[in-house]
Write a protein that holds these residues in place. Structure first.
Motif: not given
Length: 64
Positions: A31, A44, A47-48
């Protein structure tokens, strides 16, 4: 941006839990890297989302 670094002082001496914690550090750093490299919001967020799913799994296993 500084990344988080795993070290032996963080071990809980349970190989499975330690391995999971190391994966959490890896995801946190992914992140940070996505943000640091100005990746797209979608990258992003993906990934979070992966990190959130893993955290839920990890804490469920830890509580068991």
């Amino acid at each position: 941006m500084k990344y988080v670094k795993w070290n032996d002082a963080l071990k809980v001496n349970n190989p499975d839990i330690d391995k999971q914690h190391q994966k959490l550090f890896k995801l946190i750093n992914e992140v940070y890297k996505a943000i640091d490299e100005n990746k797209s919001n979608e990258t992003t967020k993906t990934t979070i989302d992966e990190m959130e799913n893993y955290i839920n799994t990890h804490f469920t296993l830890e509580e068991t």
